[in-house]
Design an enzyme around this catalytic site. Structure first.
Site, PDB file in Angstrom:
ATOM      1  N   SER A 117      80.617-115.569 -14.768  1.00 59.90           N
ATOM      2  CA  SER A 117      80.729-114.246 -14.348  1.00 59.90           C
ATOM      3  C   SER A 117      81.865-113.753 -13.228  1.00 59.90           C
ATOM      4  CB  SER A 117      79.426-113.511 -14.006  1.00 59.90           C
ATOM      5  OG  SER A 117      79.027-114.334 -12.850  1.00 59.90           O
ATOM      6  N   HIS A 138      80.147-113.604 -21.893  1.00 55.93           N
ATOM      7  CA  HIS A 138      79.431-113.345 -20.784  1.00 55.93           C
ATOM      8  C   HIS A 138      78.201-112.329 -21.094  1.00 55.93           C
ATOM      9  CE1 HIS A 138      79.250-111.033 -16.464  1.00 55.93           C
ATOM     10  NE2 HIS A 138      78.381-111.978 -16.529  1.00 55.93           N
ATOM     11  N   GLU A 150      80.397-109.710 -23.047  1.00 57.33           N
ATOM     12  CA  GLU A 150      81.634-109.604 -22.841  1.00 57.33           C
ATOM     13  C   GLU A 150      82.330-110.817 -23.547  1.00 57.33           C
ATOM     14  OE1 GLU A 150      82.201-107.176 -18.519  1.00 57.33           O
ATOM     15  OE2 GLU A 150      81.684-109.130 -18.532  1.00 57.33           O
ATOM     16  N   ASN A 188      81.414-105.672 -14.138  1.00 52.07           N
ATOM     17  CA  ASN A 188      81.431-105.759 -12.932  1.00 52.07           C
ATOM     18  C   ASN A 188      82.673-105.129 -11.930  1.00 52.07           C
ATOM     19  OD1 ASN A 188      79.102-107.453 -12.343  1.00 52.07           O
ATOM     20  ND2 ASN A 188      79.993-109.273 -12.945  1.00 52.07           N
TER      21      ASN A 188
END
Length: 528
Positions: A117, A138, A150, A188
């Site tokens: 991550s 991810h 992802e 994120n």
């Protein structure tokens, strides 16, 4: 497909459950044999719970368990393994060792995927003899419920691998977004817009955590306020992600961290997991303090003044809403003696309106014109207001215009754009920056954020609801009023406002203009 999952922690067991339920044979392994047994037991309990709640049949649950193969040796030969998903701790050396041993044990045809991550997919791949076989995949926790993944190509990843991984993810019922190998990837990175601006508002003492959260929920329509979210995730985790992404993008002002977090992390104020964060938790924690009751005079006369000619539309809308609620709204733009003055502000401060228009400082207030998602309005006060006048202004704004419940009214310190506008401007700006760098497509940005972060609408679609031109006006006003480069307008918003394009419109690229000149007709459709 036969998939080997290395790492039987929270992420590994979640991925194993997801893949086995979807019909794949899953080899689950870990360097600790007891971790594999615990993970298999956990998956069994989750499948049994699914049967009890009617989410799946007993036969389907039994089939998924049959396809889950605990493996004692992570490095065992596996001639039939087609995909490896690594889910070990976030450490480059550890991941490099895992993939190095797998590379020696498994056939060259097996695709390698890392669930990292925060680490560079390219750097992990560079430790392999064949870096072209590895990509990022991810997942988010809990994997079965967080229906977004992802797909992250490294710099050397073979071009056929990302589409293969995307097809796998979507055949298993999740959504896949293709993301460039950059700090924070997509979800994120995009999520920094909310939390970094919330921390900036707290730094400036515009409002406290509870009030900022109320505005985020009731005006913007977010499921959780930014401080609730940080307490849920853990401030230690959030602060590390903020610092990592900010450093990775070479100290981009839009992503600037707050000075507030290091001491709180050092003090163990991490949130729910430590019993105290921005708010207290646990059986002995004090209940949240209720909002102060509305005690002012709702019948006090008011005058609504536009901060600028462009703000007349907002002023008219506020006049009409207050008049419909039965408030004593003056028809002119000159306040009568003793009347409250309400100024809808868009990226500016009410203090500047007081100075520009010669308004009475003691009874002039800012009002956020953003249409609230819930029943809340926001009143901005300057240091020069009279406290009694502020109580009356709050009472006037609390009046319902539709015969329903009264509005809650948050009272915040005067700042450019007020709380909700600054949060929204930052959310849109960070995602627009991702789009203009071609780190992900506009559609993938909005899909990832709505699915991964639970926002009511994607950031770029949210900006389109406001309008590209009006969003640009907000960004320019915030930048001009504060001088802070974090509010600098993006090229993405500036161009689309000038051209009349939507923020969700990917537009025409130079590659699109070369069609028929020997270019692959599909080139330019993905992430650069």
């Amino acid at each position: 497909m036969r998939i080997r999952i290395v790492g039987a922690g929270a992420m590994g067991r979640g991925i194993a459950q997801w893949a086995a339920v979807a019909g794949h044979t899953v080899e689950l392994c870990d360097v600790r044999a007891e971790a594999v047994a615990e993970a298999a037991g956990f998956v069994r309990s989750m499948l049994e719970r699914g049967v009890q709640k009617g989410r799946m049949s007993a036969e389907d649950a039994a089939g998924a368990l049959d396809r889950l193969v605990p493996l004692d040796d992570p490095w065992a030969a596996g001639p039939d393994v087609e995909l490896v998903v690594e889910a070990v701790r976030e450490d480059l050396a550890t991941k490099a060792e895992v993939f190095g041993r797998l590379e020696r044990a498994l056939p060259a045809s097996a695709v390698f995927a890392t669930n990292t991550s925060s680490l560079s997919v390219t750097r992990i791949a560079a430790t392999l003899k064949d870096p072209a076989r590895l990509a990022g995949l991810h997942f988010f926790n809990p994997v079965p419920l967080m229906r977004i993944v992802e797909v992250v190509p490294g710099a050397a990843t073979r071009p056929e691998i990302p589409p293969l991984l995307t097809a796998l993810v979507e055949s298993c019922g999740h959504r896949a977004v293709t993301v460039a190998d950059t700090p924070g990837f997509l979800v994120n990175h995009a999520g920094r817009g909310l939390v970094t601006e919330a921390l900036a508002l707290l730094e400036e003492t515009v409002a406290g955590p509870a009030d900022i959260d109320r505005v985020a929920r009731d005006v913007l329509g977010l499921r959780m306020g930014p401080f609730e979210l940080m307490d849920l995730t853990g401030l230690d985790v959030t602060a590390a992600v903020i610092d990592s992404i900010w450093g990775g993008f070479r100290h981009e002002d839009r992503l600037r961290p707050s000075y507030l977090t290091p001491n709180r992390v050092a003090a163990g104020l991490h949130g729910r997991k430590t019993g105290r964060g921005w708010f207290p938790y646990g059986p002995e924690a004090a209940a949240p303090a209720p909002e102060a009751p509305v005690t002012g005079d709702p019948d006090r006369p008011v005058c609504v003044v536009a901060a600028s000619p462009a703000g007349e539309r907002d002023a008219t809308a506020l006049r009409e809403a207050l008049a419909a609620a039965g408030a004593a709204v003056g028809t002119g733009t000159e306040p009568s003696a003793g009347a409250l003055v309400l100024v809808p502000v868009w990226g500016t401060t009410v203090a500047s309106a007081v100075a520009e228009h010669g308004l009475p400082a003691g009874r002039t207030f800012g009002v956020d014109p953003l249409p609230p998602a819930g029943r809340r309005r926001v009143l901005a006060v300057t240091p020069g207001v009279e406290a009694a006048a502020a109580r009356d202004a709050r009472a006037v704004l609390a009046r319902p215009s539709d015969g329903g419940e009264p509005f809650a009214v948050s009272v915040v310190r005067d700042t450019a754009g007020s709380v909700a506008q600054r949060l929204l401007a930052s959310i849109v700006s960070v995602s627009a920056s991702i789009a203009e760098r071609a780190l992900a497509t506009p559609g993938d940005i909005d899909l990832a954020v709505t699915t991964g972060l639970g926002y009511p609408v994607g950031p770029l679609a949210w900006g389109d609801r406001i309008g590209a031109a009006r969003m640009l006006e907000l960004h320019r006003a915030l930048h001009a009023t504060t001088g802070d480069p974090r509010h600098r307008p993006t090229r993405w918003v500036t161009e689309r406002a000038a051209l009349g394009l939507a923020l969700t419109d990917p537009g025409t690229s130079p590659a699109d203009c070369l069609e028929g000149e020997g270019e692959d007709e599909d080139e330019g459709d993905g992430v650069v």
